[in-house]
Design an enzyme around this catalytic site. Structure first.
Site, PDB file in Angstrom:
ATOM      1  N   HIS A  62       0.831  -1.217   0.000  1.00  0.00           N
ATOM      2  CA  HIS A  62       0.000   0.000   0.000  1.00  0.00           C
ATOM      3  C   HIS A  62       0.863   1.264   0.000  1.00  0.00           C
ATOM      4  CE1 HIS A  62      -3.964  -1.974   0.945  1.00  0.00           C
ATOM      5  NE2 HIS A  62      -3.161  -2.893   1.460  1.00  0.00           N
ATOM      6  N   ASN A  75     -10.316  -2.569   2.699  1.00  0.00           N
ATOM      7  CA  ASN A  75     -10.027  -2.568   1.263  1.00  0.00           C
ATOM      8  C   ASN A  75     -11.313  -2.292   0.487  1.00  0.00           C
ATOM      9  OD1 ASN A  75      -7.270  -3.133   1.368  1.00  0.00           O
ATOM     10  ND2 ASN A  75      -7.551  -5.350   1.188  1.00  0.00           N
TER      11      ASN A  75
END
Ligand code: HEM
Length: 720
Positions: A86, A159
């Site tokens: 990420h 997510n």
């Protein structure tokens, strides 16, 4: 130096936060140079920052030059490690409010009072790419929310997909090593279309469901503002009486869900690698906050195994048709960061940051995450004091005996930095539950030490099939295309064969056959896994319509970006009328021409081109319209960039309009000028065209065209 308001002993944790509480706290750290003298880090004013101190104008630089040394030293250390995963992201500030008290589910203070606005900070991200990678890659998107509540920070680190690749966090390093660039070549960047990723997938059947999601249009969001978010794991909510319920967290975007098409996404990555970051930034700057409703699926504590799968298994979702998502509040992201590094890069999320009323479950993926985030941030943020960084500081007061370490800022004053103590009168003292102390849910645990998985985790294919069955034909076609693309990039034939036979054949024979024929392998397995029950015993599910993106409402063009193509000799009046109509509906409209600046019109209503055809492409817009006017149309129809602009919009199934003579440009792109193609609006009455164009844009895509796009003539190379 910025000053910080001292936290006073008598501060009450239960007082409602002002919406600006976090912003005020951050503001205390901001530094603005307006009207100030340039100084060193020591506050010394400097007379020049352009020349180093030398022995003579042509002589050597002197070690004595403290300004040079300090400036270079600081520059040398500007970089910190990027996140292991990420790494690429964007963030925004805002607030969250419940619609009504959720006391029936949780005692969390921020879920009690609909008049309370809890400050939040959100970071959206991709997973696989480096910090400088492009936004529109095929990947999962991170959706991490930090709630600054009066009881401490609550981080909902989710997510944009409700399931995950693996069931146990011990496999996470393997998954990430497989998807990241090859360790010898460091290729490819931000992509899963390579051997090691698919090798891992082919040998790990539990990934089957998530693979369907990542190969679907969910992995290509049009905007962070137009995607769902999920907490993924099952958590617990605890009410004031100590009763626990299981919960799944959802974020539902107010603008609905939209995706890009794969070819478009690949082009965007070249034309505008900051596509999603820019979209979020510009929407907020133009007064269009990103908005999401918080949804909950609340489940009885005893129902963890009541749906045909295990709620502790993060590769499974709980279909909305079985347990509806209750919309309980709204999050509004309406402020951009003022400094990317200190607000977005230094943000440290952790699934372990919870408040009273929220607790964990034994999901083994979640359990590993509880360790991972806290641990990784020690390296990334240079020591254990990252909770003191302005963006991470809670608005709730902090008092403890955790002292010292690199970059410590708080100056603890007191005679006793241990407990129990009498020298410090026993402070800071632990709170009782009534005083707001966090007490872990007293779950009864009784089991043998074992390194194995529960049988209730062993069905890997039913929900992959459920997902596929729930998609429209178009979406399903995209999954087939995506798998064919990705596996087509695998050099090793056995990897391709194993994905087809060990994974896809178990999900759906048609899918396996279609992909196999596209990637030159053969389906040898007929071992389709049995369909397990999905849903309650009395109502097994074959499809879950909520999983399809195209079936949602498409009734607004708010914040859509629309290009109006015009060249000298255009009809400015009808173009201006269309621009006004689109803007009235909340769209962002830009005039694109052969050059920037005023475009001479035939009616004296000259439009201003803010973009030129050399600088932009249709992939950066949601729709395109062509102006009326004989000369304008002739110029654009002969301009390969303009023709390509319209043709690409057609290939990508976007709404296209042409006023009057503008239809010649549509014709030059090989698109029938009869206005009969879906989403192609052609006519002479500006009002009618605008109305129909607005309806067509609201559809977002006109998928019927996918069938005909390959029949379009190829675009002529641009004339330079
Ligand atoms: C359901 C599964 C998972 C979800 C939804 C998820 C989500 C996220 C998100 C959104 C971020 C970015 C946070 C930010 O914006 O700063 C992140 C970062 C990270 N995740 Fe996960 N993750 C999952 C699984 C895991 C697992 C199993 C591990 C390790 C055992 C892990 C380790 C990490 C690490 C090390 C980072 C970087 C954190 C930082 O440097 O600040 N994640 N994850």
């Amino acid at each position: 130096m910025p000053t910080r308001k001292p936290e006073h002993k008598s501060e009450k944790m239960s007082k409602p936060p002002s919406q600006s509480a976090k912003q005020d706290q951050l503001d205390a750290f901001r530094e603005t140079p307006d009207g100030e003298y340039l100084t060193t880090d020591q506050g010394l004013r400097v007379v020049s920052t352009d020349d180093s101190l030398k022995a003579g104008v042509r002589g050597p630089t002197l070690l004595e030059d403290f300004h040079l040394r300090e400036k270079i030293m600081r520059f040398d250390h500007e970089r910190i490690p990027e996140r292991v995963v990420h790494a690429r992201g964007a963030g925004a500030h805002g607030h969250f409010q419940v619609y009504k008290s959720l006391s029936k589910y949780s005692k969390a203070a921020f879920l009690q009072d609909p008049s309370v606005k809890t400050p939040v900070f959100v970071r959206f991200s991709t997973v696989a790419g480096s910090r400088g990678s492009a936004d529109a890659v095929r990947d999962v998107r991170g959706f991490a929310v930090k709630f600054y509540t009066t009881e401490g920070n609550f981080d909902l680190v989710g997510n944009n997909m409700p399931v995950f690749f693996i069931q146990d966090g011990i496999k996470f390093p393997d998954l990430i090593h497989a998807v990241k660039p090859n360790p010898r070549k460091e290729i490819p960047q931000a992509a899963s279309a390579h051997d090691s990723f698919w090798d891992f997938i082919s040998l790990t059947p539990e990934t089957a469901h998530m693979v369907m999601w990542v190969m679907s249009d969910r992995a290509l969001p049009r905007s962070y503002r137009m995607m769902e978010g999920f907490g993924v794991h099952t958590f617990r909510l605890i009410d004031a009486q100590g009763k626990a319920r299981l919960v799944k967290w959802h974020w539902k975007p107010i603008l609905g869900m939209s995706s890009l098409v794969w070819e478009e996404a690949q082009q965007i990555n070249g034309k505008d690698p900051d596509f999603h970051r820019r979209d979020l930034w510009e929407a907020i700057e133009s007064g269009n906050p990103a908005e999401y409703e918080l949804g909950l699926q609340v489940i009885d504590e005893n129902d963890a195994l009541a749906f045909g799968f295990d709620l502790l298994d993060a590769t499974k979702l709980l279909p909305e048709e079985v347990v509806p998502v209750e919309r309980v509040g709204k999050m509004v992201l309406d402020r951009n960061p003022q400094n990317f590094f200190t607000e977005v890069e230094q943000a440290a999320f952790c699934v372990g940051n919870v408040v009273p009323g929220i607790d964990f479950t034994n999901d083994p993926l979640l359990q590993a995450r509880l360790f991972s985030y806290l641990d990784t941030q020690i390296t990334r943020l240079g020591g254990p004091n990252f909770a003191e960084l302005p963006i991470n500081r809670p608005i709730a007061p902090v008092h403890n005996n955790q002292h010292d370490g690199f970059a410590r800022q708080t100056m603890n004053v007191g005679v006793a930095n241990y407990l129990p103590n009498s020298l410090g009168k026993g402070f800071p003292k632990p709170a009782t539950e009534k005083e707001g102390g966090y007490a872990h849910y007293a779950e009864r645990i009784d089991g043998q030490t074992i390194r194995n998985r529960s049988d209730s985790f062993k069905d890997h294919f039913s929900q992959a099939r459920l997902f596929l069955n729930s998609l429209s034909a178009v979406e399903r076609g995209h999954v087939t295309d995506a798998l064919s693309f990705e596996l087509g990039h695998c050099e090793r034939v056995p990897v391709r064969e194993r994905v087809v036979n060990a994974i896809l054949a178990n999900i759906d024979a048609e899918l396996a056959a279609a992909v196999a024929s596209a990637i030159g392998v053969t389906v040898t397995s007929s071992a389709k896994a049995p369909t397990m029950r999905t849903g309650r015993k009395e109502e097994p599910l074959v499809t879950s319509p909520a999983l399809s993106m195209v079936r949602g409402a498409h009734d607004s063009i708010r914040t859509r970006r629309i290009a109006l193509l015009a060249a000298p000799g255009c009809n400015g009046g009808s173009l201006a009328a269309m621009k006004r109509a689109l803007e009235k509906e909340g769209a962002t409209v830009e005039i694109v021409s052969t050059a920037l600046g005023t475009v001479a019109s035939v009616d004296g209503k000259d439009p201003e081109a803010v973009r030129s055809l050399l600088g932009v492409a249709s992939v950066m817009y949601d729709a395109v319209a062509v102006a009326d006017g004989e000369a304008s149309s002739a110029t654009l129809a002969a301009n390969a960039d303009a023709v390509r602009f319209v043709q690409e919009a057609f290939r990508h199934c976007k709404a296209i309009a042409a006023i009057g003579k503008g239809s010649a440009v549509v014709g030059a792109a090989g698109i029938p000028e009869d206005g009969k193609s879906a989403g192609v609006v052609i006519g002479i009455k500006p009002d009618e065209i605008s109305r129909n164009f607005i309806t067509a844009i609201a559809q977002h895509r006109h998928w019927d065209r996918e069938k005909v796009r390959s029949q379009l003539p190829s675009v002529r190379p641009p004339k330079r």
